[in-house]
Design an enzyme around this catalytic site. Structure first.
Site, short mmCIF file in Angstrom:
data_model
loop_
_atom_site.label_atom_id
_atom_site.label_comp_id
_atom_site.label_asym_id
_atom_site.label_seq_id
_atom_site.Cartn_x
_atom_site.Cartn_y
_atom_site.Cartn_z
N ASP A 104 0.83 -1.21 0.00
CA ASP A 104 0.00 0.00 0.00
C ASP A 104 0.86 1.26 0.00
OD1 ASP A 104 0.82 -0.63 2.70
OD2 ASP A 104 -0.59 0.88 3.42
N GLU A 149 0.22 -1.27 5.58
CA GLU A 149 1.25 -0.84 6.53
C GLU A 149 1.04 0.61 6.93
OE1 GLU A 149 5.01 0.84 8.06
OE2 GLU A 149 3.91 1.47 6.28
ZN ZN Z 1 6.81 2.08 4.14
#
Ligand code: ZN
Length: 403
Positions: free
Chosen positions: A78, A172
């Site tokens: 992401d 994340e």
């Molecule tokens: Zn990162």
């Protein structure tokens, strides 16, 4: 395909995560890159590559010699919710000359050397930049491209190595990257997240994180007749903040210095709310910072003779250092691999959290290493191609050196 071609391929995918959806993955579009990676992995000979229902991608490079440990490499798919990652138009600057970089002539967007002096470290190198309308996505697609290139090279060479597992994770950037991580299935003795910055960076200490929500209850009265009756919640909220250590804020601290960061302030006369992030590498110091919130609330309630202020403190992530210290060979291996490729390791404390910290506490010791990206989460993000190429070699060396 080279690491450069892989990187340019992956940043075509819009994989922006979203902190508001509360599902895994937080955005369905991350799975488009996940599916693409599984296909790529199969093409290069990773036969067991798959994506699970939550968008986590896993695969194995079998050992070609006897080794004690199974090691893992992890990167996240992401990109930050802070800035758009849709229709990224990358531009390659060869032999960078150390001057300001005009990202977008039409919109007047420039990465100026005076704002980003870190550029000067890369004179003569090949930079990959944006057109100023999106982020680049080197965080962390540079990490994905480097891992993919390294395992591709390992599969097509006779470099001796043990069993290697790779994982690409969603979310994340919104703190959900390890929520559904299958540590047991991953089956590694230790791993590295490839999710750092400048070439040579190696990190195994991160902040301990907590947060605080402070609510103030006021009493609104017509200002003309407010004497001794009005309680202005916003004014008391400002007073609350003034009781906290004024120099210990993000904009005044670095290295191992902790802080309390006023993230949001909403207030009128009747009601005010303050949101803080509290950070320190030292757990005892973090606890002392948390106590200050309770003490400040208590002080104001006594001063005004009523319960106006409520401070609620919540713990977040923990410093992984204590989980890495018993396994320092993981750091030694990475250092040796860097030196073997002519890179001086720079061990720096992370002023934030990292997925590796959560994984370390889940039983998978997992320091973080560089990607060659810089100025993450915005339009000035760039990647240094030569650094990316060297990191591919470092990953291969880690595989070769690890017992
Ligand atoms: Zn990162």
């Amino acid at each position: 395909m080279s690491v450069k071609e892989k990187f340019l391929d992956y940043i075509r995918f819009d994989t922006q995560s979203d902190e508001t959806t509360r599902v895994t993955p937080s955005t369905e579009k991350q799975k488009d890159l996940g599916r693409h990676l599984v296909e790529n992995m199969k093409q290069i000979g990773i036969e067991d590559a798959f994506m699970d229902e939550w968008g986590y991608v896993y695969g194995t490079v079998p050992a070609n010699c006897e080794r004690k440990n199974t090691i893992g490499f992890i990167a996240h798919m992401d990109t930050s919710p802070d800035f758009s990652g849709k229709d990224v138009k990358a531009r390659i600057i060869e032999n960078y000359d150390g001057t300001d970089i005009v990202l977008n002539e039409e919109l007047g967007i420039v990465t100026a050397v005076k704002d980003f002096p870190n550029l000067l470290q890369h004179v003569g190198k090949t930079l990959i930049v944006t057109d100023g309308t999106t982020l680049l996505g080197a965080d962390d697609k540079a990490g994905i491209a480097e891992i993919m290139q390294a395992v591709n090279d390992l599969l097509h060479s006779d470099i001796p190595h043990g069993k290697i597992r790779i994982a690409f994770t969603p979310d994340e950037e919104v703190g959900g990257g390890t929520a559904k991580f299958d540590v047991e299935g991953f089956g590694c003795d230790f791993a590295y997240t490839v999710d750092g910055g400048d070439l040579g960076e190696l990190e195994y200490e991160n902040f301990n994180g907590a947060s605080a929500k402070v609510t103030v209850t006021g009493r609104n009265v017509h200002p003309g007749s407010a004497k001794d009756k009005m309680i202005n919640a916003s004014k008391i909220a400002m007073e609350f903040d003034s009781l906290l250590p004024q120099r210990e804020v993000p904009e005044n601290t670095e290295g191992y210095e902790g802080f309390a960061h006023l993230l949001a302030f909403n207030g009128e006369v009747e009601h005010a709310e303050l949101i803080y992030l509290i950070r320190d590498h030292d757990k005892a110091k973090l606890d002392a910072r948390k106590d200050k919130f309770l003490l400040a609330a208590d002080f104001l309630n006594r001063k005004y003779g009523r319960e106006l202020v409520k401070a609620e403190v919540r713990d977040g992530y923990l410093n992984m250092k204590e989980m890495i210290l018993p396994h320092m060979q993981i750091i030694d291996i990475a250092k040796e691999a860097m030196k073997k490729n002519g890179v001086e390791p720079k061990i720096v404390p992370i002023r934030g959290g990292t997925d590796g910290a959560a994984l370390s506490f889940m039983g998978l010791p997992c320091p973080n290493m560089c990607t060659g990206g810089d100025n993450m989460h915005g339009k000035h993000e760039f990647a240094v191609l030569e650094s990316m190429e060297t990191i591919v070699e470092i990953i291969k060396s880690i595989a070769e050196i690890a017992e």
